[in-house]
Design a protein around this motif. Structure first.
Motif, PDB file in Angstrom:
ATOM      1  N   SER A   1      27.672   4.308 -59.779  1.00  0.00           N
ATOM      2  CA  SER A   1      27.293   4.924 -58.505  1.00  0.00           C
ATOM      3  C   SER A   1      28.534   5.335 -57.711  1.00  0.00           C
ATOM      4  CB  SER A   1      26.427   3.961 -57.681  1.00  0.00           C
ATOM      5  OG  SER A   1      27.188   2.887 -57.144  1.00  0.00           O
ATOM      6  N   ILE A   2      29.620   4.572 -57.842  1.00  0.00           N
ATOM      7  CA  ILE A   2      30.867   4.922 -57.167  1.00  0.00           C
ATOM      8  C   ILE A   2      31.476   6.167 -57.803  1.00  0.00           C
ATOM      9  CG2 ILE A   2      33.181   4.141 -56.568  1.00  0.00           C
ATOM     10  CD1 ILE A   2      32.163   1.271 -56.665  1.00  0.00           C
ATOM     11  N   VAL A   3      31.521   6.184 -59.137  1.00  0.00           N
ATOM     12  CA  VAL A   3      32.085   7.328 -59.852  1.00  0.00           C
ATOM     13  C   VAL A   3      31.304   8.591 -59.530  1.00  0.00           C
ATOM     14  CG1 VAL A   3      32.580   8.296 -62.133  1.00  0.00           C
ATOM     15  CG2 VAL A   3      32.952   5.847 -61.712  1.00  0.00           C
ATOM     16  N   VAL A   4      29.990   8.501 -59.587  1.00  0.00           N
ATOM     17  CA  VAL A   4      29.135   9.660 -59.323  1.00  0.00           C
ATOM     18  C   VAL A   4      29.316  10.145 -57.884  1.00  0.00           C
ATOM     19  CG1 VAL A   4      26.727  10.371 -59.028  1.00  0.00           C
ATOM     20  CG2 VAL A   4      27.442   9.167 -61.104  1.00  0.00           C
ATOM     21  N   SER A   5      29.285   9.228 -56.928  1.00  0.00           N
ATOM     22  CA  SER A   5      29.405   9.620 -55.516  1.00  0.00           C
ATOM     23  C   SER A   5      30.749  10.276 -55.238  1.00  0.00           C
ATOM     24  CB  SER A   5      29.231   8.392 -54.616  1.00  0.00           C
ATOM     25  OG  SER A   5      27.947   7.839 -54.766  1.00  0.00           O
ATOM     26  N   ALA A   6      31.808   9.705 -55.795  1.00  0.00           N
ATOM     27  CA  ALA A   6      33.137  10.292 -55.592  1.00  0.00           C
ATOM     28  C   ALA A   6      33.197  11.696 -56.192  1.00  0.00           C
ATOM     29  CB  ALA A   6      34.199   9.393 -56.211  1.00  0.00           C
ATOM     30  N   ALA A   7      32.627  11.868 -57.386  1.00  0.00           N
ATOM     31  CA  ALA A   7      32.665  13.171 -58.054  1.00  0.00           C
ATOM     32  C   ALA A   7      31.855  14.220 -57.292  1.00  0.00           C
ATOM     33  CB  ALA A   7      32.164  13.035 -59.490  1.00  0.00           C
ATOM     34  N   VAL A   8      30.657  13.850 -56.861  1.00  0.00           N
ATOM     35  CA  VAL A   8      29.810  14.814 -56.147  1.00  0.00           C
ATOM     36  C   VAL A   8      30.437  15.160 -54.802  1.00  0.00           C
ATOM     37  CG1 VAL A   8      27.536  15.211 -55.134  1.00  0.00           C
ATOM     38  CG2 VAL A   8      27.731  14.062 -57.347  1.00  0.00           C
ATOM     39  N   SER A   9      31.008  14.180 -54.122  1.00  0.00           N
ATOM     40  CA  SER A   9      31.654  14.463 -52.832  1.00  0.00           C
ATOM     41  C   SER A   9      32.845  15.384 -53.002  1.00  0.00           C
ATOM     42  CB  SER A   9      32.089  13.159 -52.162  1.00  0.00           C
ATOM     43  OG  SER A   9      33.247  12.602 -52.777  1.00  0.00           O
ATOM     44  N   ARG A  10      33.429  15.377 -54.199  1.00  0.00           N
ATOM     45  CA  ARG A  10      34.588  16.217 -54.495  1.00  0.00           C
ATOM     46  C   ARG A  10      34.183  17.601 -55.009  1.00  0.00           C
ATOM     47  NH1 ARG A  10      39.433  13.834 -58.222  1.00  0.00           N
ATOM     48  NH2 ARG A  10      38.490  15.046 -59.903  1.00  0.00           N
ATOM     49  N   GLY A  11      32.882  17.826 -55.189  1.00  0.00           N
ATOM     50  CA  GLY A  11      32.437  19.160 -55.551  1.00  0.00           C
ATOM     51  C   GLY A  11      31.700  19.285 -56.866  1.00  0.00           C
ATOM     52  N   LEU A  12      31.446  18.189 -57.582  1.00  0.00           N
ATOM     53  CA  LEU A  12      30.669  18.273 -58.823  1.00  0.00           C
ATOM     54  C   LEU A  12      29.303  18.870 -58.519  1.00  0.00           C
ATOM     55  CD1 LEU A  12      30.202  17.669 -61.830  1.00  0.00           C
ATOM     56  CD2 LEU A  12      29.488  15.358 -61.159  1.00  0.00           C
ATOM     57  N   ALA A  13      28.976  19.971 -59.172  1.00  0.00           N
ATOM     58  CA  ALA A  13      27.734  20.682 -58.885  1.00  0.00           C
ATOM     59  C   ALA A  13      26.548  19.963 -59.513  1.00  0.00           C
ATOM     60  CB  ALA A  13      27.821  22.110 -59.416  1.00  0.00           C
ATOM     61  N   THR A  14      25.547  19.669 -58.708  1.00  0.00           N
ATOM     62  CA  THR A  14      24.322  19.034 -59.173  1.00  0.00           C
ATOM     63  C   THR A  14      23.234  19.267 -58.136  1.00  0.00           C
ATOM     64  OG1 THR A  14      23.274  16.943 -59.844  1.00  0.00           O
ATOM     65  CG2 THR A  14      24.939  16.800 -58.128  1.00  0.00           C
ATOM     66  N   PRO A  15      21.988  19.456 -58.560  1.00  0.00           N
ATOM     67  CA  PRO A  15      20.928  19.688 -57.573  1.00  0.00           C
ATOM     68  C   PRO A  15      20.509  18.422 -56.839  1.00  0.00           C
ATOM     69  CG  PRO A  15      20.014  19.702 -59.774  1.00  0.00           C
ATOM     70  CD  PRO A  15      21.495  19.632 -59.940  1.00  0.00           C
ATOM     71  N   LYS A  16      20.585  17.262 -57.530  1.00  0.00           N
ATOM     72  CA  LYS A  16      20.153  16.001 -56.928  1.00  0.00           C
ATOM     73  C   LYS A  16      20.987  14.853 -57.495  1.00  0.00           C
ATOM     74  CE  LYS A  16      15.321  17.282 -55.969  1.00  0.00           C
ATOM     75  NZ  LYS A  16      13.888  16.921 -56.163  1.00  0.00           N
ATOM     76  N   VAL A  17      21.028  13.763 -56.737  1.00  0.00           N
ATOM     77  CA  VAL A  17      21.802  12.591 -57.121  1.00  0.00           C
ATOM     78  C   VAL A  17      20.891  11.372 -57.088  1.00  0.00           C
ATOM     79  CG1 VAL A  17      23.775  11.123 -56.523  1.00  0.00           C
ATOM     80  CG2 VAL A  17      23.897  13.602 -56.130  1.00  0.00           C
ATOM     81  N   VAL A  18      21.024  10.513 -58.101  1.00  0.00           N
ATOM     82  CA  VAL A  18      20.270   9.261 -58.155  1.00  0.00           C
ATOM     83  C   VAL A  18      21.263   8.117 -58.309  1.00  0.00           C
ATOM     84  CG1 VAL A  18      18.545   7.899 -59.403  1.00  0.00           C
ATOM     85  CG2 VAL A  18      18.283  10.389 -59.234  1.00  0.00           C
ATOM     86  N   LEU A  19      21.167   7.123 -57.429  1.00  0.00           N
ATOM     87  CA  LEU A  19      22.043   5.956 -57.479  1.00  0.00           C
ATOM     88  C   LEU A  19      21.190   4.698 -57.586  1.00  0.00           C
ATOM     89  CD1 LEU A  19      24.547   6.965 -54.632  1.00  0.00           C
ATOM     90  CD2 LEU A  19      24.693   7.490 -57.080  1.00  0.00           C
ATOM     91  N   VAL A  20      21.384   3.952 -58.675  1.00  0.00           N
ATOM     92  CA  VAL A  20      20.622   2.735 -58.928  1.00  0.00           C
ATOM     93  C   VAL A  20      21.548   1.539 -58.711  1.00  0.00           C
ATOM     94  CG1 VAL A  20      19.266   1.443 -60.612  1.00  0.00           C
ATOM     95  CG2 VAL A  20      19.188   3.947 -60.610  1.00  0.00           C
ATOM     96  N   ASN A  21      21.085   0.546 -57.935  1.00  0.00           N
ATOM     97  CA  ASN A  21      21.959  -0.564 -57.538  1.00  0.00           C
ATOM     98  C   ASN A  21      23.298  -0.032 -57.026  1.00  0.00           C
ATOM     99  OD1 ASN A  21      20.539  -2.481 -60.082  1.00  0.00           O
ATOM    100  ND2 ASN A  21      20.645  -3.255 -57.992  1.00  0.00           N
ATOM    101  N   PRO A  22      23.273   0.895 -56.048  1.00  0.00           N
ATOM    102  CA  PRO A  22      24.541   1.452 -55.582  1.00  0.00           C
ATOM    103  C   PRO A  22      25.416   0.385 -54.935  1.00  0.00           C
ATOM    104  CG  PRO A  22      22.747   2.096 -54.118  1.00  0.00           C
ATOM    105  CD  PRO A  22      22.112   1.454 -55.309  1.00  0.00           C
TER     106      PRO A  22
END
Length: 299
Positions: free
Chosen positions: A115-136
């Motif tokens: 969840s940390i890796v994904v959030s950091a990547a999306v905040s930096r511009g990784l293109a995705t329509p939606k984000v799902v974080l489990v046990n963030p």
């Protein structure tokens, strides 16, 4: 004899192909689950010390989706990234490159450290329509309800990195330590399910490449949390949180949900940091509902 997975029958119904991709000068192993022509593709990023098997119970409850589940660099069947320290920047660079090559535009899911890796990547511009974080990991781990245990873990990984190599590796792969970790996280009272969880950790929790990678990833996991990046994530985001999580208390997850511009929080009772093992069905149902087509930009 190892315990039978309570999800084995469901997993066996999902088509899966092991693949490899050249990413950042290394080779990433990943598993491609579900129908190739599915309306929605999800890239699922596992947690610290885990690998793709850990998310299979959730995958098994989402047969209609195409789910791409890689082993993080340095874990499972993916070797370390050549010439890189395995800090958060390295994992973010890897995720961006992996998604661009294998599944551009996919929904991105992260569990725990993922969840940390994904959030950091999306905040930096990784293109995705939606984000799902489990046990963030929604707040600093050292401030969680088991902050003392986290500090002991810091010492454990430090010692594993500083001892002579043979002793350090033995400490980090010690079966008793792994079992203590597993027991501390499991909340279910079902004996067969607990046996399955412990067997999963016994089997997969020590499939890291070496102690340097493990130490770097651990430092990254306790030095960052999703709250650092949430305000910069514009995409609709689903948080699937546990009411008994010892790493991030549910009160912190409720605060975290309010930091995102557009987030939904689903709370699962009577479970801790092992939603993916103990309550994959309600987690999958929350994900299914969240990903249901709602507009022309839904993939």
């Amino acid at each position: 004899m190892p315990p039978t997975s309570p999800y084995a029958a469901l997993v066996e119904r999902i088509p899966v192909v092991r693949r490899e991709a050249a990413v950042l000068g290394g080779t990433t192993a990943y598993w491609d689950y579900g129908p190739a022509d599915a309306a929605t593709t999800v890239v699922a990023v596992h947690g610290f010390r885990g690998e793709h098997h850990g998310l299979e119970p959730v995958v098994a409850h989402l047969p209609e989706l195409r789910i791409i589940s890689p082993d993080l660099p340095g874990f499972g069947e993916t070797p370390p990234l050549p010439g890189r320290r395995h800090d958060l920047d390295a994992y973010v660079d890897w995720l961006e490159a992996f998604v661009a090559k294998v599944a551009p535009g996919a929904v991105i899911l992260g569990h725990s450290f993922g969840s940390i890796v994904v959030s950091a990547a999306v905040s930096r511009g990784l293109a995705t329509p939606k984000v799902v974080l489990v046990n963030p990991i929604g707040a600093p781990a050292l401030e969680g309800p088991r902050g003392i245990l986290t500090r002991l873990a810091v010492f454990y990984y430090w010692a594993g990195a500083k001892l002579p190599e043979r002793l350090g590796e033995a400490l980090l792969r010690n079966g008793l330590v792994v079992r203590v970790m597993s027991v501390s996280m499991a909340k279910t009272r079902e004996s067969e399910l607990r046996r399955f969880i412990h067997d999963q950790h016994d089997t997969y929790f020590s499939r890291f490449a070496d102690r340097d990678v493990l130490h770097d990833a651990f430092v990254a996991s306790v030095s960052h949390d999703v709250s650092e990046f949430a305000a910069r994530i514009a995409q609709p985001t689903l948080l699937v949180a546990a009411q008994k999580d010892d790493i991030t208390p549910i009160e912190a997850e409720r605060v975290l949900a309010g930091i995102f511009p557009d987030a939904e929080l689903v709370e699962i009772p009577e479970v801790g940091h092992l939603i993916h093992y103990e309550t994959p069905a309600p987690a999958a149902e929350a994900i299914r509902r969240f990903l249901a087509p709602s507009g022309p930009d839904t993939r």
